[in-house]
Write a protein that holds these residues in place. Structure first.
Motif, PDB file in Angstrom:
ATOM      1  N   ASP A   1       0.781  -1.234   0.000  1.00 43.16           N
ATOM      2  CA  ASP A   1       0.000   0.000   0.000  1.00 43.16           C
ATOM      3  C   ASP A   1       0.818   1.292   0.000  1.00 43.16           C
TER       4      ASP A   1
ATOM      5  N   TRP B   1      -3.011  -2.502 -11.439  1.00 43.78           N
ATOM      6  CA  TRP B   1      -3.106  -2.929 -10.043  1.00 43.78           C
ATOM      7  C   TRP B   1      -3.468  -4.392 -10.018  1.00 43.78           C
ATOM      8  N   ASP B   2      -3.346  -4.999  -8.827  1.00 41.02           N
ATOM      9  CA  ASP B   2      -3.799  -6.378  -8.635  1.00 41.02           C
ATOM     10  C   ASP B   2      -4.436  -6.483  -7.260  1.00 41.02           C
ATOM     11  N   GLY B   3      -4.771  -7.678  -6.850  1.00 42.28           N
ATOM     12  CA  GLY B   3      -5.462  -7.866  -5.573  1.00 42.28           C
ATOM     13  C   GLY B   3      -4.683  -7.375  -4.373  1.00 42.28           C
TER      14      GLY B   3
ATOM     15  N   SER C   1      -2.598  -4.793  -4.444  1.00 41.31           N
ATOM     16  CA  SER C   1      -2.258  -3.372  -4.559  1.00 41.31           C
ATOM     17  C   SER C   1      -3.486  -2.507  -4.828  1.00 41.31           C
ATOM     18  N   ARG C   2      -4.617  -2.886  -4.269  1.00 40.70           N
ATOM     19  CA  ARG C   2      -5.870  -2.177  -4.541  1.00 40.70           C
ATOM     20  C   ARG C   2      -5.880  -0.750  -4.009  1.00 40.70           C
ATOM     21  N   SER C   3      -5.051  -0.452  -3.027  1.00 49.47           N
ATOM     22  CA  SER C   3      -5.018   0.918  -2.502  1.00 49.47           C
ATOM     23  C   SER C   3      -4.496   1.903  -3.540  1.00 49.47           C
TER      24      SER C   3
ATOM     25  N   ILE D   1      -5.472   1.946  -6.699  1.00 51.17           N
ATOM     26  CA  ILE D   1      -6.462   2.161  -7.754  1.00 51.17           C
ATOM     27  C   ILE D   1      -6.880   3.630  -7.742  1.00 51.17           C
TER      28      ILE D   1
ATOM     29  N   ARG E   1     -12.302   3.330  -9.282  1.00 54.29           N
ATOM     30  CA  ARG E   1     -12.813   2.433  -8.233  1.00 54.29           C
ATOM     31  C   ARG E   1     -14.208   1.878  -8.514  1.00 54.29           C
TER      32      ARG E   1
ATOM     33  N   ALA F   1     -13.520  -1.031 -10.840  1.00 52.33           N
ATOM     34  CA  ALA F   1     -12.263  -1.756 -10.597  1.00 52.33           C
ATOM     35  C   ALA F   1     -12.415  -3.269 -10.662  1.00 52.33           C
ATOM     36  N   ASP F   2     -13.600  -3.789 -10.363  1.00 53.70           N
ATOM     37  CA  ASP F   2     -13.799  -5.237 -10.373  1.00 53.70           C
ATOM     38  C   ASP F   2     -14.309  -5.761 -11.712  1.00 53.70           C
TER      39      ASP F   2
ATOM     40  N   ASN G   1      -8.133  -3.469 -14.913  1.00 57.16           N
ATOM     41  CA  ASN G   1      -6.768  -3.118 -14.534  1.00 57.16           C
ATOM     42  C   ASN G   1      -5.770  -3.238 -15.684  1.00 57.16           C
TER      43      ASN G   1
END
Length: 152
Positions: free
Chosen positions: A56, A98-100, A102-104, A106, A111, A114-115, A120
């Motif tokens: 993060d 980003w990846d799972g 490093s979501r902070s 995004i 956001r 993002a899913d 990403n």
């Protein structure tokens, strides 16, 4: 550039933003890393919103200019110019923004989606096996050829 799936990079909008990132934990003095480790607490007690130094606060993922290079696939290495001088990171070209873990990082505007599938990877550029390419320039003479480092 055509990827293995036959895609060419997708046109996208460049929305640069300035962020503060910090060096990889391996670059920190031992006493500072011990304080960070104590601040983070016990791994088993962390919730999904816990802020962790490695994911993060240090080394922003994705495409970027400057900052710190990620050494996620190899041990950290000093990248030297052909003249022997040290180099600085010029740009990182990354397969994912980003990846799972490093979501902070995004961006706020991304956001809400993002899913979504491929959110990403807006450029559809794939470096190696979903890694990144770091381009370094000589500190002593910027006319020297750039040095590359690939992290898969």
């Amino acid at each position: 550039m055509v990827g293995s799936e036959g895609y060419v990079p997708s046109p996208c909008t460049l929305d640069p933003e300035q962020v503060a990132e910090h060096p990889d934990a391996s670059l920190l003095p031992d006493d500072l890393w011990e304080r960070i480790d104590a601040w983070e607490g016990d791994e088993d007690d962390l919730d999904e919103d816990a802020v962790l130094y490695q994911s993060d606060l240090s080394i922003a993922p994705g495409w970027k200019a400057g900052g710190f290079a990620s050494w996620h696939a190899t041990d950290r290495a000093d990248v030297l110019c052909v003249c022997g001088a040290r180099t600085d990171l010029l740009v990182t070209v990354a397969s994912k923004e980003w990846d799972g873990a490093s979501r902070s990082w995004i961006p706020l505007e991304d956001r809400p989606t993002a899913d979504d599938m491929d959110a990403n990877i807006p450029t559809h550029v794939t470096v190696g096996r979903w890694g990144s390419m770091n381009v370094f320039l000589c500190r002593a003479d910027h006319t020297h050829p750039p040095q590359l480092s690939f992290q898969d």
